[in-house]
Write a protein that holds these residues in place. Structure first.
Motif, mmCIF file in Angstrom:
data_model
loop_
_atom_site.group_PDB
_atom_site.id
_atom_site.type_symbol
_atom_site.label_atom_id
_atom_site.label_comp_id
_atom_site.label_asym_id
_atom_site.label_seq_id
_atom_site.Cartn_x
_atom_site.Cartn_y
_atom_site.Cartn_z
ATOM 1 N N VAL A 271 23.543 -13.101 13.676
ATOM 2 C CA VAL A 271 24.957 -13.476 13.716
ATOM 3 C C VAL A 271 25.320 -14.302 12.486
ATOM 4 C CG1 VAL A 271 26.695 -14.816 14.982
ATOM 5 C CG2 VAL A 271 25.054 -13.399 16.239
ATOM 6 N N SER A 272 24.430 -15.178 12.074
ATOM 7 C CA SER A 272 24.700 -16.075 10.945
ATOM 8 C C SER A 272 24.695 -15.379 9.589
ATOM 9 C CB SER A 272 23.657 -17.194 10.921
ATOM 10 O OG SER A 272 22.347 -16.654 10.756
ATOM 11 N N GLY A 273 24.283 -14.096 9.560
ATOM 12 C CA GLY A 273 24.138 -13.417 8.281
ATOM 13 C C GLY A 273 25.281 -12.511 7.889
ATOM 14 N N VAL A 274 26.398 -12.574 8.610
ATOM 15 C CA VAL A 274 27.516 -11.673 8.325
ATOM 16 C C VAL A 274 28.753 -12.472 7.904
ATOM 17 C CG1 VAL A 274 26.701 -9.796 9.799
ATOM 18 C CG2 VAL A 274 28.013 -11.655 10.816
ATOM 19 N N ILE A 275 29.842 -11.771 7.604
ATOM 20 C CA ILE A 275 31.061 -12.437 7.146
ATOM 21 C C ILE A 275 31.673 -13.290 8.259
ATOM 22 C CG2 ILE A 275 31.615 -10.715 5.377
ATOM 23 C CD1 ILE A 275 33.584 -9.444 7.352
ATOM 24 N N GLU A 276 32.524 -14.229 7.875
ATOM 25 C CA GLU A 276 33.086 -15.195 8.828
ATOM 26 C C GLU A 276 33.839 -14.525 9.986
ATOM 27 O OE1 GLU A 276 32.686 -18.493 8.799
ATOM 28 O OE2 GLU A 276 31.470 -18.451 6.988
ATOM 29 N N GLY A 277 34.553 -13.446 9.687
ATOM 30 C CA GLY A 277 35.278 -12.756 10.751
ATOM 31 C C GLY A 277 34.343 -12.186 11.806
ATOM 32 N N TRP A 278 33.221 -11.628 11.362
ATOM 33 C CA TRP A 278 32.227 -11.103 12.304
ATOM 34 C C TRP A 278 31.579 -12.234 13.094
ATOM 35 C CZ3 TRP A 278 29.290 -6.505 13.478
ATOM 36 C CH2 TRP A 278 29.899 -5.324 13.044
ATOM 37 N N ILE A 279 31.212 -13.315 12.417
ATOM 38 C CA ILE A 279 30.614 -14.450 13.124
ATOM 39 C C ILE A 279 31.550 -14.921 14.233
ATOM 40 C CG2 ILE A 279 29.851 -16.846 12.894
ATOM 41 C CD1 ILE A 279 29.004 -16.226 10.043
ATOM 42 N N THR A 280 32.836 -14.941 13.930
ATOM 43 C CA THR A 280 33.837 -15.400 14.893
ATOM 44 C C THR A 280 33.877 -14.509 16.127
ATOM 45 O OG1 THR A 280 35.198 -16.378 13.157
ATOM 46 C CG2 THR A 280 36.306 -15.836 15.227
ATOM 47 N N VAL A 281 33.982 -13.188 15.938
ATOM 48 C CA VAL A 281 34.136 -12.309 17.096
ATOM 49 C C VAL A 281 32.831 -12.101 17.851
ATOM 50 C CG1 VAL A 281 36.162 -11.131 16.190
ATOM 51 C CG2 VAL A 281 33.911 -10.193 15.717
ATOM 52 N N LEU A 282 31.707 -12.045 17.142
ATOM 53 C CA LEU A 282 30.438 -11.817 17.833
ATOM 54 C C LEU A 282 30.150 -12.915 18.853
ATOM 55 C CD1 LEU A 282 28.102 -10.530 14.973
ATOM 56 C CD2 LEU A 282 28.954 -9.224 16.936
ATOM 57 N N GLN A 283 30.533 -14.145 18.521
ATOM 58 C CA GLN A 283 30.276 -15.252 19.434
ATOM 59 C C GLN A 283 31.232 -15.268 20.634
ATOM 60 O OE1 GLN A 283 28.716 -19.077 17.467
ATOM 61 N NE2 GLN A 283 29.913 -18.139 15.830
ATOM 62 N N ALA A 284 32.184 -14.334 20.646
ATOM 63 C CA ALA A 284 33.107 -14.214 21.778
ATOM 64 C C ALA A 284 32.857 -12.952 22.595
ATOM 65 C CB ALA A 284 34.553 -14.212 21.271
#
Length: 204
Positions: free
Chosen positions: A150-163
């Motif tokens: 999760v920590s290795g992708v762009i900020e938008g992906w980090i945001t949605v993956l954690q939801a």
């Protein structure tokens, strides 16, 4: 890709056919000196206008109780700092998984199937597909998920993956500030809104 415009009279998000969006785009993208067409004419303005409108209307629908549209602030920001559209990600829920399964943390890894494309441009009326983890249409029975932190992708992906919960299938709109920003990245032009369909298989 779907383009949505909010109908303030009826209070609903309605679909703008892609060919009409592309036509509007092409009307302002022709060179003044010849018949050539710029692939990404007025790209920053096009992307900012599109995302700001989508953010406004999705926020309105969510406030009205819609379960189809969600807006998430950038994962690392306090509410007091998330004051502009470009600090958010807009999501259309295509399919919901199990809320009992929990959501990934920043330190977790995930398995996902996804497709990413741009907004419509001169040669790509459905949006240029710049990345995809499967062939053809998405089919859960044949898709081979990609795995990454999760920590290795762009900020938008980090945001949605954690939801997301396992089984969630979302259409995700990421402003360029939470994507690749003001610089080009490979085939992705600067100032690009990124549109992904993401299916979360699992996390650990």
């Amino acid at each position: 890709m779907n383009i949505y415009i909010y109908d303030k009279v009826k209070g609903v998000m309605r679909l703008l056919p892609l060919h009409l969006f592309a036509l509007l785009f092409l009307m302002v993208s022709c060179s003044e000196t010849d018949d050539s067409v710029e692939e990404f004419a007025n790209w920053r303005e096009t992307n900012e206008t599109f995302f700001n409108l989508l953010y406004e209307e999705a926020s309105t629908l969510e406030e009205q109780g819609s379960t189809e549209w969600k807006v998430f602030k950038k994962w690392s920001l306090l509410d007091s700092l998330a004051t502009t559209p470009d600090k958010h990600v807009v999501v259309k829920i295509l399919r919901s998984g199990s809320a009992d399964a929990g959501t990934p943390a920043y330190t977790d890894s995930v398995k996902v199937s996804y497709e990413g494309h741009l907004l419509p441009s001169a040669s790509f009326p459905s949006g240029y597909v710049f990345d995809k983890s499967y062939y053809g249409d998405f089919d859960l029975s044949t898709a081979h998920p990609s795995a990454f932190a999760v920590s290795g992708v762009i900020e938008g992906w980090i945001t949605v993956l954690q939801a997301m919960h396992p089984g969630d299938y979302w259409e995700v709109y990421i402003p360029y500030a939470l994507g690749y920003g003001t610089s080009a990245s490979g085939s992705i032009p600067a100032y690009s809104t990124l549109v992904f369909t993401i299916y979360l298989h699992s996390y650990w």
